[in-house]
Design a protein around this motif. Structure first.
Motif, PDB file in Angstrom:
ATOM      1  N   LEU A  28      26.530 -16.102  -9.558  1.00 22.59           N
ATOM      2  CA  LEU A  28      27.328 -15.886  -8.346  1.00 22.59           C
ATOM      3  C   LEU A  28      28.543 -15.019  -8.658  1.00 22.59           C
ATOM      4  O   LEU A  28      28.875 -14.102  -7.885  1.00 22.59           O
ATOM      5  CB  LEU A  28      27.769 -17.239  -7.776  1.00 22.59           C
ATOM      6  CG  LEU A  28      28.725 -17.174  -6.575  1.00 22.59           C
ATOM      7  CD1 LEU A  28      28.061 -16.485  -5.391  1.00 22.59           C
ATOM      8  CD2 LEU A  28      29.198 -18.569  -6.189  1.00 22.59           C
ATOM      9  N   ALA A  29      29.204 -15.298  -9.775  1.00 22.63           N
ATOM     10  CA  ALA A  29      30.389 -14.509 -10.149  1.00 22.63           C
ATOM     11  C   ALA A  29      30.022 -13.044 -10.352  1.00 22.63           C
ATOM     12  O   ALA A  29      30.746 -12.149  -9.886  1.00 22.63           O
ATOM     13  CB  ALA A  29      31.008 -15.083 -11.423  1.00 22.63           C
ATOM     14  N   LEU A  30      28.910 -12.773 -11.023  1.00 18.73           N
ATOM     15  CA  LEU A  30      28.493 -11.382 -11.250  1.00 18.73           C
ATOM     16  C   LEU A  30      28.064 -10.718  -9.947  1.00 18.73           C
ATOM     17  O   LEU A  30      28.323  -9.522  -9.737  1.00 18.73           O
ATOM     18  CB  LEU A  30      27.355 -11.340 -12.260  1.00 18.73           C
ATOM     19  CG  LEU A  30      27.739 -11.673 -13.710  1.00 18.73           C
ATOM     20  CD1 LEU A  30      26.501 -11.735 -14.586  1.00 18.73           C
ATOM     21  CD2 LEU A  30      28.721 -10.647 -14.261  1.00 18.73           C
ATOM     22  N   ALA A  31      27.403 -11.470  -9.068  1.00 20.87           N
ATOM     23  CA  ALA A  31      26.981 -10.905  -7.784  1.00 20.87           C
ATOM     24  C   ALA A  31      28.181 -10.493  -6.940  1.00 20.87           C
ATOM     25  O   ALA A  31      28.104  -9.543  -6.147  1.00 20.87           O
ATOM     26  CB  ALA A  31      26.125 -11.924  -7.030  1.00 20.87           C
ATOM     27  N   TYR A  77      44.136 -12.695  -6.945  1.00 27.01           N
ATOM     28  CA  TYR A  77      45.371 -13.351  -7.389  1.00 27.01           C
ATOM     29  C   TYR A  77      45.524 -14.737  -6.763  1.00 27.01           C
ATOM     30  O   TYR A  77      46.057 -15.654  -7.386  1.00 27.01           O
ATOM     31  CB  TYR A  77      46.580 -12.482  -7.069  1.00 27.01           C
ATOM     32  CG  TYR A  77      46.756 -11.320  -8.019  1.00 27.01           C
ATOM     33  CD1 TYR A  77      46.759 -11.535  -9.403  1.00 27.01           C
ATOM     34  CD2 TYR A  77      46.891 -10.025  -7.551  1.00 27.01           C
ATOM     35  CE1 TYR A  77      46.906 -10.472 -10.272  1.00 27.01           C
ATOM     36  CE2 TYR A  77      47.038  -8.958  -8.430  1.00 27.01           C
ATOM     37  CZ  TYR A  77      47.040  -9.190  -9.792  1.00 27.01           C
ATOM     38  OH  TYR A  77      47.179  -8.143 -10.669  1.00 27.01           O
ATOM     39  N   LEU A  78      45.051 -14.877  -5.537  1.00 24.06           N
ATOM     40  CA  LEU A  78      45.097 -16.188  -4.892  1.00 24.06           C
ATOM     41  C   LEU A  78      44.217 -17.187  -5.646  1.00 24.06           C
ATOM     42  O   LEU A  78      44.633 -18.328  -5.905  1.00 24.06           O
ATOM     43  CB  LEU A  78      44.648 -16.067  -3.437  1.00 24.06           C
ATOM     44  CG  LEU A  78      44.617 -17.364  -2.623  1.00 24.06           C
ATOM     45  CD1 LEU A  78      46.008 -17.961  -2.506  1.00 24.06           C
ATOM     46  CD2 LEU A  78      44.018 -17.119  -1.238  1.00 24.06           C
ATOM     47  N   LEU A  79      43.008 -16.765  -6.024  1.00 25.69           N
ATOM     48  CA  LEU A  79      42.097 -17.643  -6.765  1.00 25.69           C
ATOM     49  C   LEU A  79      42.619 -17.905  -8.174  1.00 25.69           C
ATOM     50  O   LEU A  79      42.498 -19.026  -8.695  1.00 25.69           O
ATOM     51  CB  LEU A  79      40.699 -17.018  -6.827  1.00 25.69           C
ATOM     52  CG  LEU A  79      39.922 -16.998  -5.513  1.00 25.69           C
ATOM     53  CD1 LEU A  79      38.662 -16.158  -5.658  1.00 25.69           C
ATOM     54  CD2 LEU A  79      39.554 -18.419  -5.088  1.00 25.69           C
ATOM     55  N   LEU A  80      43.195 -16.883  -8.817  1.00 22.88           N
ATOM     56  CA  LEU A  80      43.724 -17.064 -10.170  1.00 22.88           C
ATOM     57  C   LEU A  80      44.892 -18.040 -10.192  1.00 22.88           C
ATOM     58  O   LEU A  80      45.095 -18.753 -11.181  1.00 22.88           O
ATOM     59  CB  LEU A  80      44.160 -15.713 -10.743  1.00 22.88           C
ATOM     60  CG  LEU A  80      43.037 -14.749 -11.149  1.00 22.88           C
ATOM     61  CD1 LEU A  80      43.610 -13.396 -11.506  1.00 22.88           C
ATOM     62  CD2 LEU A  80      42.241 -15.308 -12.319  1.00 22.88           C
ATOM     63  N   SER A  81      45.660 -18.070  -9.124  1.00 20.38           N
ATOM     64  CA  SER A  81      46.818 -18.966  -9.078  1.00 20.38           C
ATOM     65  C   SER A  81      46.465 -20.356  -8.554  1.00 20.38           C
ATOM     66  O   SER A  81      47.334 -21.232  -8.501  1.00 20.38           O
ATOM     67  CB  SER A  81      47.913 -18.359  -8.200  1.00 20.38           C
ATOM     68  OG  SER A  81      47.447 -18.180  -6.872  1.00 20.38           O
ATOM     69  N   THR A  82      45.213 -20.557  -8.165  1.00 20.91           N
ATOM     70  CA  THR A  82      44.783 -21.852  -7.639  1.00 20.91           C
ATOM     71  C   THR A  82      43.998 -22.602  -8.708  1.00 20.91           C
ATOM     72  O   THR A  82      42.958 -22.115  -9.159  1.00 20.91           O
ATOM     73  CB  THR A  82      43.892 -21.669  -6.397  1.00 20.91           C
ATOM     74  OG1 THR A  82      44.600 -20.905  -5.417  1.00 20.91           O
ATOM     75  CG2 THR A  82      43.505 -23.021  -5.809  1.00 20.91           C
ATOM     76  N   GLU A  84      35.519 -17.792 -11.693  1.00 18.75           N
ATOM     77  CA  GLU A  84      35.128 -16.797 -12.702  1.00 18.75           C
ATOM     78  C   GLU A  84      35.194 -15.382 -12.131  1.00 18.75           C
ATOM     79  O   GLU A  84      35.626 -14.444 -12.805  1.00 18.75           O
ATOM     80  CB  GLU A  84      33.712 -17.103 -13.190  1.00 18.75           C
ATOM     81  CG  GLU A  84      33.227 -16.231 -14.330  1.00 18.75           C
ATOM     82  CD  GLU A  84      33.827 -16.616 -15.661  1.00 18.75           C
ATOM     83  OE1 GLU A  84      33.639 -15.862 -16.632  1.00 18.75           O
ATOM     84  OE2 GLU A  84      34.476 -17.673 -15.738  1.00 18.75           O
ATOM     85  N   ALA A  85      34.775 -15.213 -10.884  1.00 18.83           N
ATOM     86  CA  ALA A  85      34.758 -13.882 -10.274  1.00 18.83           C
ATOM     87  C   ALA A  85      36.161 -13.298 -10.155  1.00 18.83           C
ATOM     88  O   ALA A  85      36.344 -12.077 -10.277  1.00 18.83           O
ATOM     89  CB  ALA A  85      34.094 -13.943  -8.901  1.00 18.83           C
ATOM     90  N   ALA A  86      37.156 -14.147  -9.918  1.00 17.65           N
ATOM     91  CA  ALA A  86      38.535 -13.653  -9.789  1.00 17.65           C
ATOM     92  C   ALA A  86      38.981 -12.943 -11.051  1.00 17.65           C
ATOM     93  O   ALA A  86      39.676 -11.912 -10.992  1.00 17.65           O
ATOM     94  CB  ALA A  86      39.478 -14.826  -9.474  1.00 17.65           C
ATOM     95  N   VAL A  87      38.571 -13.447 -12.200  1.00 16.90           N
ATOM     96  CA  VAL A  87      38.931 -12.813 -13.476  1.00 16.90           C
ATOM     97  C   VAL A  87      38.088 -11.567 -13.708  1.00 16.90           C
ATOM     98  O   VAL A  87      38.603 -10.493 -14.056  1.00 16.90           O
ATOM     99  CB  VAL A  87      38.743 -13.808 -14.637  1.00 16.90           C
ATOM    100  CG1 VAL A  87      39.068 -13.146 -15.967  1.00 16.90           C
ATOM    101  CG2 VAL A  87      39.603 -15.050 -14.432  1.00 16.90           C
TER     102      VAL A  87
END
Length: 315
Positions: free
Chosen positions: A107-110, A136-141, A190-193
């Protein structure tokens, strides 16, 4: 061949060192490990049985050699809590964690590849700005906050998915419904990164002379990105995906606890809480072996992505 042999020797050395450190875990307890686990009210017979079960009279290298001999025969010891063979415990939980992990990474790669490509092709555009804000929202959550938010929206608010629990693959529909929320939590985090890393690498690649030359020949943007820019830009992404796969057991503890998924993460958490050392040792060593093997595989993938990396390693 020499490169592969060197990597194999290094991997075996790391696994052996990790094994000896893991076997020393009971010795880190204050006082007698048997008394620390069983309590002062334990009888001498119980203390002796505990010491014999963990082979605590031997040194960590001797314990690791004894454990390795049993592991070769498929015997990882017996759980101190359930009395079940550790091999059976892991065999029951491992497929669950692997399914979560692989689905989350897919899912992250897709999400990552098309979003990063579009963002890199037009930096500062609408897609780039939106993806940056969301990333950035996902990384900070924290992952547990994201998981609880998904439960609140999709399970409680819309009532379209179960909040927690697990269903066997015998019922494919229920199995998929229970799979969605934990996979979303792992995949979005994972996708956020990955989006930020791949976007930056693609922007750098698109500025190289050979890409500029390909653009001057009239290649379409998507063909240029897929056939020319993606491979040389994917080293960092492949590394992060490999690390995510290798650190599966540690990273799955939180997600599996939130969604009550019976995987390796929950097994490790319950074993640590109960001081079930045979299970802890098996999980830690299995995690270490996974990290080493995935790291070696990532090194080999570098050579597939760019033959120059393979030739550099050979020399």
């Amino acid at each position: 061949m020499r490169t592969l042999l060197t990597r194999a020797v290094r991997a075996l050395a790391v696994i052996a060192l990790l094994g000896m450190l893991t076997m020393a875990l009971p010795l880190l307890l204050t006082g007698d490990p048997a008394v620390a686990v069983l309590g002062v009210e334990a009888t001498p017979e119980q203390l002796a049985a505990f010491t014999a079960a963990l082979n605590l009279d031997a040194s960590p290298p001797e314990r690791f050699a004894h454990w390795l001999g049993g592991a070769v025969r498929g015997d990882l010891g017996t759980s101190l809590v359930t009395g079940a063979p550790v091999t059976a415990e892991i065999g029951e939980r491992l497929p669950v964690t692997l399914e979560l992990l692989l689905c989350g990474q897919l899912l992250a790669l897709a999400i990552t590849v098309p979003v990063a490509m579009r963002s890199a092709w037009r930096p500062g555009g609408v897609v780039d700005r939106i993806s940056t804000v969301l990333a950035y929202l996902l990384l900070s959550t924290p992952a547990f906050v994201l998981g609880l938010a998904l439960i609140l929206v999709l399970a409680v608010g819309l009532a379209v998915l179960p909040a927690t629990g697990w269903a066997a693959p015998d019922d494919p529909v229920e199995h998929l419904r229970h799979l969605v929320l934990p996979v979303l939590t792992m995949g979005l985090t994972e996708a956020a990164v990955l989006v930020r890393v791949l976007r930056a690498d693609l922007i750098a690649t698109l500025r190289t002379p050979y890409i500029l030359a390909a653009r001057s020949r009239g290649l379409s943007p998507w063909r240029l990105l897929w056939t020319r820019a993606l491979r040389p830009s994917s080293f960092s992404t492949v590394t992060l995906v490999g690390l995510g796969l290798g650190l599966a057991f540690g990273g799955s503890v939180l997600v599996e606890t939130i969604f009550a998924v019976p995987g390796m993460g929950r097994l490790a958490a319950s074993a640590i809480e109960a001081r079930d050392f045979p299970v802890i040792e098996a999980v830690v060593l299995l995690s270490g072996v996974t990290v080493v093997l995935v790291g070696t595989l990532v090194d080999l993938v570098y050579g597939v992505i760019d033959p120059r990396a393979r030739h550099a390693a050979a020399h």
